[in-house]
Design a protein around this motif. Structure first.
Motif, PDB file in Angstrom:
ATOM      1  N   PHE A  69       6.720 -36.506   7.094  1.00 49.25           N
ATOM      2  CA  PHE A  69       7.050 -36.993   8.543  1.00 49.25           C
ATOM      3  C   PHE A  69       6.034 -38.166   9.083  1.00 49.25           C
ATOM      4  O   PHE A  69       6.192 -39.095   9.552  1.00 49.25           O
ATOM      5  N   ILE A  70       4.723 -37.468   9.020  1.00 50.97           N
ATOM      6  CA  ILE A  70       3.481 -38.508   9.379  1.00 50.97           C
ATOM      7  C   ILE A  70       3.457 -39.579   8.237  1.00 50.97           C
ATOM      8  O   ILE A  70       3.258 -40.809   8.750  1.00 50.97           O
ATOM      9  N   ASN A  71       3.685 -39.400   7.154  1.00 49.50           N
ATOM     10  CA  ASN A  71       3.633 -40.535   6.254  1.00 49.50           C
ATOM     11  C   ASN A  71       4.736 -41.681   6.625  1.00 49.50           C
ATOM     12  O   ASN A  71       4.354 -42.858   6.526  1.00 49.50           O
ATOM     13  N   LEU A  72       5.684 -41.274   6.938  1.00 52.97           N
ATOM     14  CA  LEU A  72       6.837 -42.054   7.041  1.00 52.97           C
ATOM     15  C   LEU A  72       6.760 -42.583   8.538  1.00 52.97           C
ATOM     16  O   LEU A  72       7.039 -43.799   8.503  1.00 52.97           O
ATOM     17  N   TYR A 122      10.220 -41.060 -11.588  1.00 58.70           N
ATOM     18  CA  TYR A 122      10.227 -42.261 -11.098  1.00 58.70           C
ATOM     19  C   TYR A 122      11.062 -42.599  -9.685  1.00 58.70           C
ATOM     20  O   TYR A 122      10.737 -43.680  -9.360  1.00 58.70           O
ATOM     21  N   THR A 123      11.792 -41.445  -9.534  1.00 57.09           N
ATOM     22  CA  THR A 123      12.637 -41.597  -8.030  1.00 57.09           C
ATOM     23  C   THR A 123      11.820 -40.967  -6.922  1.00 57.09           C
ATOM     24  O   THR A 123      11.962 -41.025  -6.015  1.00 57.09           O
ATOM     25  N   SER A 124      10.515 -40.214  -7.448  1.00 58.79           N
ATOM     26  CA  SER A 124       9.654 -39.661  -6.527  1.00 58.79           C
ATOM     27  C   SER A 124       8.846 -40.563  -5.648  1.00 58.79           C
ATOM     28  O   SER A 124       8.678 -41.861  -6.128  1.00 58.79           O
ATOM     29  N   GLU A 125       8.842 -40.301  -4.489  1.00 64.90           N
ATOM     30  CA  GLU A 125       8.378 -41.207  -3.328  1.00 64.90           C
ATOM     31  C   GLU A 125       9.024 -42.561  -2.949  1.00 64.90           C
ATOM     32  O   GLU A 125       8.352 -43.328  -2.584  1.00 64.90           O
ATOM     33  N   LYS A 126      10.354 -42.389  -3.654  1.00 67.14           N
ATOM     34  CA  LYS A 126      11.092 -43.495  -3.001  1.00 67.14           C
ATOM     35  C   LYS A 126      12.108 -43.333  -2.028  1.00 67.14           C
ATOM     36  O   LYS A 126      12.446 -41.895  -1.733  1.00 67.14           O
ATOM     37  N   TYR A 127      12.433 -44.130  -1.243  1.00 69.17           N
ATOM     38  CA  TYR A 127      13.310 -44.156  -0.216  1.00 69.17           C
ATOM     39  C   TYR A 127      14.911 -43.892  -0.603  1.00 69.17           C
ATOM     40  O   TYR A 127      15.687 -42.816  -0.148  1.00 69.17           O
ATOM     41  N   ASP A 128      15.380 -44.451  -1.647  1.00 64.97           N
ATOM     42  CA  ASP A 128      16.701 -44.691  -1.982  1.00 64.97           C
ATOM     43  C   ASP A 128      16.881 -43.496  -3.251  1.00 64.97           C
ATOM     44  O   ASP A 128      16.065 -42.791  -3.887  1.00 64.97           O
ATOM     45  N   GLY A 157      15.910 -36.394   1.086  1.00 65.05           N
ATOM     46  CA  GLY A 157      16.322 -34.696   1.167  1.00 65.05           C
ATOM     47  C   GLY A 157      15.827 -34.149   2.124  1.00 65.05           C
ATOM     48  O   GLY A 157      16.146 -33.266   2.493  1.00 65.05           O
ATOM     49  N   ALA A 158      14.953 -34.776   2.951  1.00 64.26           N
ATOM     50  CA  ALA A 158      14.329 -34.086   4.123  1.00 64.26           C
ATOM     51  C   ALA A 158      13.859 -34.846   5.339  1.00 64.26           C
ATOM     52  O   ALA A 158      14.608 -35.336   6.272  1.00 64.26           O
ATOM     53  N   ALA A 159      12.523 -35.506   5.198  1.00 64.59           N
ATOM     54  CA  ALA A 159      11.999 -35.928   6.247  1.00 64.59           C
ATOM     55  C   ALA A 159      12.428 -37.377   6.492  1.00 64.59           C
ATOM     56  O   ALA A 159      12.612 -37.666   7.719  1.00 64.59           O
ATOM     57  N   LEU A 160      12.849 -38.151   5.428  1.00 58.86           N
ATOM     58  CA  LEU A 160      13.524 -39.445   5.628  1.00 58.86           C
ATOM     59  C   LEU A 160      14.536 -39.533   6.491  1.00 58.86           C
ATOM     60  O   LEU A 160      14.860 -40.152   7.340  1.00 58.86           O
ATOM     61  N   ASN A 161      15.439 -38.451   6.042  1.00 57.13           N
ATOM     62  CA  ASN A 161      16.887 -38.641   6.562  1.00 57.13           C
ATOM     63  C   ASN A 161      16.797 -38.220   8.143  1.00 57.13           C
ATOM     64  O   ASN A 161      17.455 -38.537   8.940  1.00 57.13           O
ATOM     65  N   ALA A 162      15.840 -37.090   8.269  1.00 57.40           N
ATOM     66  CA  ALA A 162      15.622 -36.894   9.810  1.00 57.40           C
ATOM     67  C   ALA A 162      15.028 -37.947  10.703  1.00 57.40           C
ATOM     68  O   ALA A 162      15.627 -38.248  11.855  1.00 57.40           O
ATOM     69  N   LEU A 163      14.124 -38.647   9.970  1.00 59.60           N
ATOM     70  CA  LEU A 163      13.581 -39.831  10.769  1.00 59.60           C
ATOM     71  C   LEU A 163      14.641 -40.813  11.131  1.00 59.60           C
ATOM     72  O   LEU A 163      14.668 -41.647  12.090  1.00 59.60           O
TER      73      LEU A 163
END
Length: 344
Positions: A21-24, A293-299, A327-333
């Motif tokens: 959450f903080i990173n995003l 390669y999909t780790s730490e990506k938005y999409d 799968g978690a923090a980005l979707n919530a934000l």
């Protein structure tokens, strides 16, 4: 109505999702007028830096949410107790636990899929399970082309789904193996159980506890949450969930049967045009989604798009997306961003 510069609290700030959450918030320049970092008594007193400002982590309690507009809950059993208390203080809770997902009055939301449901909230909005989010990001553009009749999905889920402890356990077990030592298993497949298995160099066809029907809770989340998000209980869904020795990005093999036959070209075009998804599907160049390669990506990335050999109404897909982010923090934000943008 959510202010354009809301007061925000992050519950579970020191865990894997809380730190994301903080990173995003920093990456996306998420607007806030005030920020609280909340955690358990064990983590209270730690300092964390957000946008160059140092914050002291506070112990979460019911009164922590006085004057807070949006509560970003990283998940865990504490949600059941603190979410209603937060709502009583006028805070809108976006919760990453499973506590409220299937409650009829609580919207269960993937912003690219069913953003219209956000406006119906009564103070709590639920973030779906990570495997459900990643699957539906790939399937909603197909569903928009033709209603889906059946889904057969097998997941390959990263240890990040078990939190920071799951990530640490995989690291420790790999290190032990390389030193010729016996790996110690304390967390997986499920921490609450008496028996545990190593995940390093192993696959565990067991996520969460098993139910009387032979399926696990994780598998039934894929069924029940998909029906709720798409508002379609008629889709037949057959899930198998597997934990794999990957740090943070899930993958899924999905068989999708639609009412009308769809061409590979139509499916590829629809997925590529859908916000938050990318087609990565070039067999000649060996291009397809991979967790590394999909780790730490938005999409969410989709590849291996192909017609079924025997059923003209079926398309098969291979999907991968970051468990901690989309799968978690980005979707919530993204839910919070939608609320601010639409003054909900």
């Amino acid at each position: 109505m959510t202010p354009k510069m809301p007061s925000v609290a992050i519950l579970g700030a020191t865990g894997a999702v809380g730190q994301e959450f903080i990173n995003l918030i920093e990456e996306r320049n998420f607007p806030y007028s005030n920020l609280k970092l909340l955690a358990s008594k064990r983590s209270a007193g730690k300092t964390m830096t957000v946008k160059g400002k140092e914050y002291i982590v506070e112990e979460a309690c019911p009164d922590s949410f006085k004057g807070v507009d949006i509560g970003l809950f990283a998940g865990g059993s504490v949600s059941k107790e603190l979410a209603p208390a937060a709502v009583a203080h006028g805070c809108v809770v976006i919760d990453n636990s499973s506590a409220f997902r299937m409650e009829p009055q609580v919207p269960l939301v993937v912003p690219e899929v069913n953003p219209e449901d956000i406006a119906g909230h009564k103070g709590i909005i639920a973030n779906p399970n990570c495997s459900t989010i990643i699957m539906l990001m790939a399937l909603k553009p197909i569903y928009d082309l033709s209603p889906i009749k059946k889904i057969v999905v097998s997941t390959y889920q990263a240890v990040s789904g078990a939190g920071k402890e799951g990530i640490d356990e995989l690291k420790e077990q790999v290190e032990a193996y390389m030193k010729g030592k016996e790996p110690v298993a304390r967390i997986l497949p499920t921490k609450s159980l008496d028996k545990h298995y190593p995940i390093a160099f192993n696959l565990l066809p067991h996520i969460d506890v098993f139910l009387d029907n032979g399926y696990s809770k994780e598998e039934m989340k894929l069924v029940n949450e998909t029906h709720k998000i798409l508002h379609d209980d008629g889709i037949a869904i057959s899930p198998t969930t597997v934990r794999v020795p990957v740090f943070r990005s899930h993958a899924e093999s999905i068989y999708v049967e639609t009412e009308e036959p769809l061409s590979v070209e139509a499916v590829r075009k629809a997925i590529d045009a859908f916000p938050g998804t990318q087609v990565q599907d070039n067999l000649a160049n060996m291009e397809y989604p991979m967790p590394l390669y999909t780790s730490e990506k938005y999409d969410v990335y989709v590849g291996r798009i192909r017609k079924d050999i025997f059923n003209p109404n079926v398309v098969n897909l291979w999907v991968s997306g970051d468990q901690i982010r989309k799968g978690a923090a980005l979707n919530a934000l993204q839910i919070a961003e939608y609320m601010i943008a639409h003054n909900i």
